[in-house]
Each structure stands twice: as C-alpha cells, then as structure tokens.
Design a protein around this motif. Structure first.
Motif, PDB file in Angstrom:
ATOM      1  N   GLY A 142      15.630   8.837  10.559  1.00  0.00           N
ATOM      2  CA  GLY A 142      15.047   7.616  11.089  1.00  0.00           C
ATOM      3  C   GLY A 142      13.552   7.690  11.275  1.00  0.00           C
ATOM      4  N   PHE A 143      13.054   8.838  11.789  1.00  0.00           N
ATOM      5  CA  PHE A 143      11.612   8.982  12.020  1.00  0.00           C
ATOM      6  C   PHE A 143      10.842   8.917  10.699  1.00  0.00           C
ATOM      7  CE2 PHE A 143      13.298  11.068  15.871  1.00  0.00           C
ATOM      8  CZ  PHE A 143      12.590  10.354  16.831  1.00  0.00           C
ATOM      9  N   GLU A 144      11.370   9.575   9.668  1.00  0.00           N
ATOM     10  CA  GLU A 144      10.699   9.560   8.363  1.00  0.00           C
ATOM     11  C   GLU A 144      10.750   8.159   7.752  1.00  0.00           C
ATOM     12  OE1 GLU A 144       8.717  11.313   4.968  1.00  0.00           O
ATOM     13  OE2 GLU A 144       8.805  11.600   7.144  1.00  0.00           O
ATOM     14  N   ILE A 145      11.877   7.461   7.906  1.00  0.00           N
ATOM     15  CA  ILE A 145      11.998   6.089   7.400  1.00  0.00           C
ATOM     16  C   ILE A 145      10.962   5.182   8.056  1.00  0.00           C
ATOM     17  CG2 ILE A 145      13.500   4.048   7.328  1.00  0.00           C
ATOM     18  CD1 ILE A 145      15.871   6.006   7.039  1.00  0.00           C
ATOM     19  N   ALA A 146      10.813   5.324   9.371  1.00  0.00           N
ATOM     20  CA  ALA A 146       9.836   4.504  10.102  1.00  0.00           C
ATOM     21  C   ALA A 146       8.415   4.800   9.639  1.00  0.00           C
ATOM     22  CB  ALA A 146       9.971   4.756  11.606  1.00  0.00           C
ATOM     23  N   ARG A 147       8.127   6.098   9.446  1.00  0.00           N
ATOM     24  CA  ARG A 147       6.775   6.472   8.987  1.00  0.00           C
ATOM     25  C   ARG A 147       6.463   5.862   7.625  1.00  0.00           C
ATOM     26  NH1 ARG A 147       4.278   9.476   5.482  1.00  0.00           N
ATOM     27  NH2 ARG A 147       6.233  10.206   4.540  1.00  0.00           N
ATOM     28  N   ILE A 148       7.445   5.921   6.723  1.00  0.00           N
ATOM     29  CA  ILE A 148       7.221   5.402   5.369  1.00  0.00           C
ATOM     30  C   ILE A 148       7.019   3.889   5.411  1.00  0.00           C
ATOM     31  CG2 ILE A 148       8.285   5.089   3.098  1.00  0.00           C
ATOM     32  CD1 ILE A 148       9.680   7.818   3.569  1.00  0.00           C
ATOM     33  N   HIS A 149       7.759   3.188   6.251  1.00  0.00           N
ATOM     34  CA  HIS A 149       7.566   1.735   6.352  1.00  0.00           C
ATOM     35  C   HIS A 149       6.186   1.402   6.906  1.00  0.00           C
ATOM     36  CE1 HIS A 149      11.265  -0.094   4.941  1.00  0.00           C
ATOM     37  NE2 HIS A 149      11.948   0.903   5.518  1.00  0.00           N
ATOM     38  N   GLU A 150       5.655   2.245   7.787  1.00  0.00           N
ATOM     39  CA  GLU A 150       4.286   2.052   8.273  1.00  0.00           C
ATOM     40  C   GLU A 150       3.292   2.219   7.114  1.00  0.00           C
ATOM     41  OE1 GLU A 150       3.465   4.636  11.511  1.00  0.00           O
ATOM     42  OE2 GLU A 150       4.789   3.585  12.926  1.00  0.00           O
ATOM     43  N   GLU A 151       3.576   3.204   6.238  1.00  0.00           N
ATOM     44  CA  GLU A 151       2.732   3.406   5.063  1.00  0.00           C
ATOM     45  C   GLU A 151       2.825   2.201   4.121  1.00  0.00           C
ATOM     46  OE1 GLU A 151       0.611   6.239   4.105  1.00  0.00           O
ATOM     47  OE2 GLU A 151       0.758   6.114   6.284  1.00  0.00           O
ATOM     48  N   MET A 165       3.279  -0.824   5.031  1.00  0.00           N
ATOM     49  CA  MET A 165       2.444  -1.864   5.651  1.00  0.00           C
ATOM     50  C   MET A 165       0.968  -1.602   5.346  1.00  0.00           C
ATOM     51  SD  MET A 165       4.317  -4.131   7.330  1.00  0.00           S
ATOM     52  CE  MET A 165       3.267  -4.764   8.636  1.00  0.00           C
ATOM     53  N   ARG A 166       0.583  -0.334   5.441  1.00  0.00           N
ATOM     54  CA  ARG A 166      -0.834   0.020   5.227  1.00  0.00           C
ATOM     55  C   ARG A 166      -1.298  -0.344   3.829  1.00  0.00           C
ATOM     56  NH1 ARG A 166      -3.394   4.032   2.780  1.00  0.00           N
ATOM     57  NH2 ARG A 166      -1.465   5.200   2.399  1.00  0.00           N
ATOM     58  N   ILE A 167      -0.458  -0.109   2.832  1.00  0.00           N
ATOM     59  CA  ILE A 167      -0.874  -0.371   1.445  1.00  0.00           C
ATOM     60  C   ILE A 167      -0.432  -1.755   0.959  1.00  0.00           C
ATOM     61  CG2 ILE A 167      -0.833   2.098   0.907  1.00  0.00           C
ATOM     62  CD1 ILE A 167       1.767   1.588  -0.655  1.00  0.00           C
ATOM     63  N   ASP A 168       0.065  -2.584   1.881  1.00  0.00           N
ATOM     64  CA  ASP A 168       0.485  -3.943   1.532  1.00  0.00           C
ATOM     65  C   ASP A 168       1.551  -3.927   0.425  1.00  0.00           C
ATOM     66  OD1 ASP A 168       0.560  -6.693   1.707  1.00  0.00           O
ATOM     67  OD2 ASP A 168      -1.169  -7.006   0.387  1.00  0.00           O
ATOM     68  N   ALA A 169       2.520  -3.040   0.580  1.00  0.00           N
ATOM     69  CA  ALA A 169       3.536  -2.856  -0.453  1.00  0.00           C
ATOM     70  C   ALA A 169       4.456  -4.060  -0.603  1.00  0.00           C
ATOM     71  CB  ALA A 169       4.369  -1.608  -0.140  1.00  0.00           C
ATOM     72  N   TYR A 170       4.625  -4.826   0.472  1.00  0.00           N
ATOM     73  CA  TYR A 170       5.604  -5.912   0.435  1.00  0.00           C
ATOM     74  C   TYR A 170       5.126  -7.101  -0.407  1.00  0.00           C
ATOM     75  CZ  TYR A 170       7.580  -3.069   4.117  1.00  0.00           C
ATOM     76  OH  TYR A 170       8.101  -2.005   4.818  1.00  0.00           O
ATOM     77  N   SER A 171       3.839  -7.095  -0.783  1.00  0.00           N
ATOM     78  CA  SER A 171       3.331  -8.160  -1.654  1.00  0.00           C
ATOM     79  C   SER A 171       3.103  -7.664  -3.075  1.00  0.00           C
ATOM     80  CB  SER A 171       2.012  -8.719  -1.091  1.00  0.00           C
ATOM     81  OG  SER A 171       0.978  -7.741  -1.171  1.00  0.00           O
ATOM     82  N   ILE A 172       3.630  -6.476  -3.378  1.00  0.00           N
ATOM     83  CA  ILE A 172       3.310  -5.843  -4.648  1.00  0.00           C
ATOM     84  C   ILE A 172       3.755  -6.679  -5.850  1.00  0.00           C
ATOM     85  CG2 ILE A 172       5.443  -4.466  -4.701  1.00  0.00           C
ATOM     86  CD1 ILE A 172       1.970  -3.310  -5.925  1.00  0.00           C
ATOM     87  N   GLU A 173       4.929  -7.272  -5.800  1.00  0.00           N
ATOM     88  CA  GLU A 173       5.405  -8.044  -6.951  1.00  0.00           C
ATOM     89  C   GLU A 173       4.558  -9.288  -7.162  1.00  0.00           C
ATOM     90  OE1 GLU A 173       9.537  -8.808  -7.245  1.00  0.00           O
ATOM     91  OE2 GLU A 173      10.092  -6.690  -7.322  1.00  0.00           O
ATOM     92  N   ARG A 174       4.152  -9.922  -6.071  1.00  0.00           N
ATOM     93  CA  ARG A 174       3.288 -11.103  -6.202  1.00  0.00           C
ATOM     94  C   ARG A 174       1.954 -10.704  -6.828  1.00  0.00           C
ATOM     95  NH1 ARG A 174      -0.857 -12.459  -3.426  1.00  0.00           N
ATOM     96  NH2 ARG A 174      -0.327 -11.124  -1.651  1.00  0.00           N
TER      97      ARG A 174
END
Length: 527
Positions: free
Chosen positions: A107-116, A118-127
């Motif tokens: 869980g801790f590693e999953i949370a850290r990666i999701h923070e990363e 957010m930092r690189i704006d990964a959720y808009s990558i396809e757009r």
C-alpha cells in the motif's frame, strides 16, 4: 550546459573534425548545418554515447535525459497512441513499478507511485499524446490504428511523436520536417518555441531554422564554427567571413609574390644575400591563409526543352483516385507554358494524387484529360529513389537512359551534379538519400522536359543543393507544378497556388502567409 573542448571525432578512417569547441546552454535551441557526409549525424551519435571522441572532452550533466528520433520503425500491432506514449520513459517505468507494488499488495509503495503520477501529470497523458498526434497530422480516427498499418513516412512522424513525448533535457532532431506538410511544420515550430528543454537540430530547411533556433553550429572543412542568430544571420556572417578571408588571402599572395621576387633577384648577390636569407626564413614561417571557398560549390541548370505548347495539359471535370476510392472530383485546370504553381493542402488531401494524374500514373475516372502531343513530363517523387538499382552506379543508370550517348559525355554531365570520377562508379545502394536524389534529378533533366512535376524534391538535399535547385528552377523555361514543405523553395519558385481541400482543387488567391491564416481559421471552426 553541454561543453565541447578541443574535441576530435573520427568515423572509420575519416577524421570528421578536430579542435571542436562550443557551449550549448540549457534551454537553448541550436541548428547544426553542413554538407552531406560532413559528420552531423556522427556528432549526434557522440552525444548519445554511440561514438567516442578521439580527443578532447565532452561534458554535460549526467542526469540529463536525451531524446532523439529513431530513423526506422518495424511494423507493430501496438496502436499509434500507445506507441507515442512509450516516449514518456518515466511514466512507463512508474507503470511497471505500480504493477509490481499491486502484485505485492504494498500500500505504501502504491500511494507513493500515485503521488509520482500526480507530479508528472500522468492522468492526462492520453489527451496530451492525442493532441501531439493531431498536431503532426494524424486524424483522431487513426489513433488506435496499429503502427504496422502506416506507411514509412507516417511511421517517421510516429517516431517524432515518441521523441516529443519524452520528458527530455536534450532533444536531438535530425531533419524533423522531412516527412511533414506545411501545417505540421507550423505546429512543430510553435511546439519547439514553447519547449523548455535544450534542442540541437540538423535541418536543411532554412525558414524552419530561422523560426526555431538561437544559434547555428556549422560543421565544414573539418572544423566547428558557432554563429549567433538563425540561418539567415549565419549566411550573412559566413559570407562576410569568406569575403574577409579571400581579401586576406589575396593580400598575402601579393606579399608572397613580392618576397619571392626579391629572393630570386638577390639571393646570388653577396651584398643582398643576408636580406635574401632573412626573407627566405620569413617566407618559411609565414602562416598561410587559405583561399575562401564553399564546401559544396554545387550548381546545375535544366536543359532547354525541345518543344513547348500554349496549353500542355488540361482537365475538364476530371476525377482522380484509385479503384473504389475517389480522392478528387470535378477537376478543371490547365497547365500552360508559363505555369508555376504550388500545391497547398493537408497531408492526405490529394496533392500527390493530382500530380500522379497529371503524370499519367493514374487515369481519370471521369471527365476529360487532354495532353498536348508536345508534352514532355519530368516527374520527381520520393518513391523513384527506390527504383534505382542498388548494385549499379550513376554512370550505369545514365547509360541505360541514354545508350547512344558517349561515356565521356555522360560522365561530364554527371559531374555537373557533383558526381566525381570516384562516385560516378559507386553503387547507388551505398549512397545517401541526397546523392540518390541528385541522380534522379540528373536522369529527369537529361530528357529536356517542358513540364516538371516535383513532389517533395528537397527531402535529403543539403542546403547548398537546395539553393542550386532553387536557382535552376527560377531559370527553367518550362512549366512547374510543385509540392514541397520547404517554404523558401515555394516562395522563390512559384507565382500562384492551387488549394486541394475537401476533395476539390481550386485557385488560392494569396501567398503562404494567407494560407497559414486560412488553415488556422478552418481549424478554429472545426474545433
């Protein structure tokens, strides 16, 4: 910052340059120019760590990420969109880490990666990837198509898209405009202006360089020379430098002639012997100034057409396309002795289709096409480079075209296209794209055409050859129909435009700047 200090680079037995020193500052955009074979691509290979300098040092931050455009792409079932996203190496690495963390239920590693993420704006990558593909000319409808479904030119665009998707500190671009149309070139210019990273770019498109770079690095004569400004500034400063060098050379030659004359007159006279010996020593120590010259002094002319007609080619309500697919309809145009027309339109609009119909490679599916009996077409297209026999020489190809001509005549003719006594016998399979293009041009010009159909003739040609082609076309007495992404060539050769859009061909009342405005307005309406 990248710093070259007294760098020497060799490729095989050839020393490309020595004592090369320059700085490329973070965030700066620099153009790299020089003739074909000068070593520009090898300098890129040096920066990518694929070559090692023979001497000197190359320093740049160890953490810098370098992106470059791959020159080949194998067919793949992967979608164009995902292929482009692969350029974001950081994102793909995080995705791999997330898969491992989820499998381990960490869980801790999953949370850290999701923070990363957010930092690189990964959720808009396809757009963002989709916007990039659209900018490079890919319709949204093809974003999910497999890479293997695209032609070679479109795969090169995908390679460019992947490089632009990389979160790079240094972006290396080798002829990025070669497979782009005018709209995509304008888009890429704007993208590069907004890019925060450092850019080093090889290009033979002078207008593109003027619009995108801050400085020019010239690789010529085995030396690196840095100039401030765009390509036009470089040309002016280089011309001034050559004039000064030639003036110094001529002045020194007069000085050498004067000293030599004194030595020859008085070296045998006892009273003047000491002065003569002094001048002999001074002459030996004199550092020679080389005569100014351009590395590739390339010029050629189109042969005068054998015949001309008031109207060479005419279409009356003609349709153009392929079996089962109409590309253009109701074409009503004519090409006369003085026609100098440039074709405008998006990639895929039908520019090459129209040229192929004029050339007679595809027949009209409707209407009427009239070809004058005096019509003699010279047709240049990139696919013609592939028709050259890779195991045969330029001289062999010319002998096949003109079997009645004497060999010396053909060798002299090829010499005007910069094929030397050595390269005239070289296998074309070992030649660069620029050399092959020159050979195809030579074969076309031999036939004395009165109508030139030129579909992207400057791809692979260096700046000197482009300049020679421009001058030759300006003096050509026949008609010209031109498709090119080289705005400098278009602006100096054609005097009118045909717009190909939405399946029709019409006169366009304006220049390239008006066309860019027209395209921008059309894009805003479509948005």
């Amino acid at each position: 910052m990248i710093t070259f200090t007294d760098v020497a680079l060799r490729r095989g037995a050839k020393l490309l340059f020595k004592d090369g020193s320059f700085n490329l500052n973070a965030g700066e955009k620099m153009g790299l120019v020089g003739g074909n074979g000068a070593g520009k691509s090898s300098l890129f290979a040096l920066l990518r760590g694929e070559l090692i300098a023979e001497g000197g040092t190359v320093d740049f931050p160890a953490k810098w990420r370098i992106a470059h455009v791959a020159q080949e792409t194998e067919g793949s079932p992967q979608s164009a969109l995902q292929f482009a996203i692969d350029g974001d190496i950081e994102l793909r690495a995080l995705e791999a880490e997330l898969a491992k963390a989820e499998e381990a239920e960490d869980g801790f590693e999953i949370a850290r990666i999701h923070e990363e993420f957010m930092r690189i704006d990964a959720y808009s990558i396809e757009r963002r990837a989709a916007e990039l593909l659209v900018g490079l000319g890919f319709d949204e409808a093809v974003h999910e198509n497999a890479v293997s479904s695209f032609s070679g030119g479109w795969r090169m665009r995908l390679n460019l898209a992947r490089a632009l998707m990389c979160r790079s500190d240094l972006l290396l671009l080798d002829e990025p405009t070669n497979h782009l149309d005018l709209e995509a070139i304008v888009w890429l210019q704007d993208w590069l202006k907004a890019f925060d990273g450092t850019v080093l770019m090889i290009s033979h498109d002078r207008n593109f360089l003027d619009a995108t770079v801050d400085r020019i690095l010239e690789l010529a004569g085995g030396t690196l020379t840095l100039y401030t400004g765009g390509y036009s500034d470089y040309e002016n400063m280089r011309a001034e430098k050559l004039m000064q060098q030639q003036s110094l050379y001529e002045k020194q030659q007069r000085q050498i002639a004067h000293m030599s004359s004194f030595i020859n007159r008085f070296k045998a006279q006892a009273s003047k012997a000491r002065q003569a010996q002094s001048r002999i020593k001074a002459l030996a120590k004199l550092e020679r100034v080389a005569a100014a010259h351009v590395d590739t002094p390339f010029t050629f002319k189109f042969r005068e057409p054998d015949a001309m007609a008031t109207t060479l080619w005419e279409a009356l309500g003609a349709d153009a396309g392929y079996p089962g697919k109409q590309i253009l309809g109701d074409i009503t145009l004519n090409i006369g002795a003085g026609t100098r027309v440039g074709l405008l339109g998006r990639n895929g609009a039908g520019k090459s289709t129209l040229i192929k119909m004029i050339a007679g490679e595809i027949e009209s599916a409707g209407g009427e096409v009239i070809r004058d009996r005096k019509l003699n077409i010279g047709y240049f297209a990139q696919h013609q480079l592939e028709t050259l026999d890779p195991e045969q020489s330029p001289l062999w190809h010319m002998k096949k075209k003109a079997p009645q001509a004497r060999e010396q005549e053909l060798r002299t003719y090829l010499g005007t296209f910069d094929f030397s006594d050595k390269t005239v016998f070289q296998e074309t399979g070992t030649m660069s794209g620029g050399e092959k293009s020159r050979l195809v041009l030579a074969m076309i010009i031999w036939d004395r055409p009165n109508l030139l159909l030129l579909d992207e003739p400057t791809n692979h040609l260096d700046l000197e050859v482009r300049a020679a082609l421009t001058l030759a076309l300006q003096e050509f007495e026949g008609a010209v129909v031109l498709v090119s992404h080289d705005t400098s060539l278009i602006e100096t050769v054609v005097d009118r435009y045909w717009l190909i859009d939405k399946g029709t061909v019409s006169e366009f009342d304006g220049n390239l700047l008006d066309y860019k405005r027209y395209r921008a307005q059309a894009d805003r309406k479509a948005a």
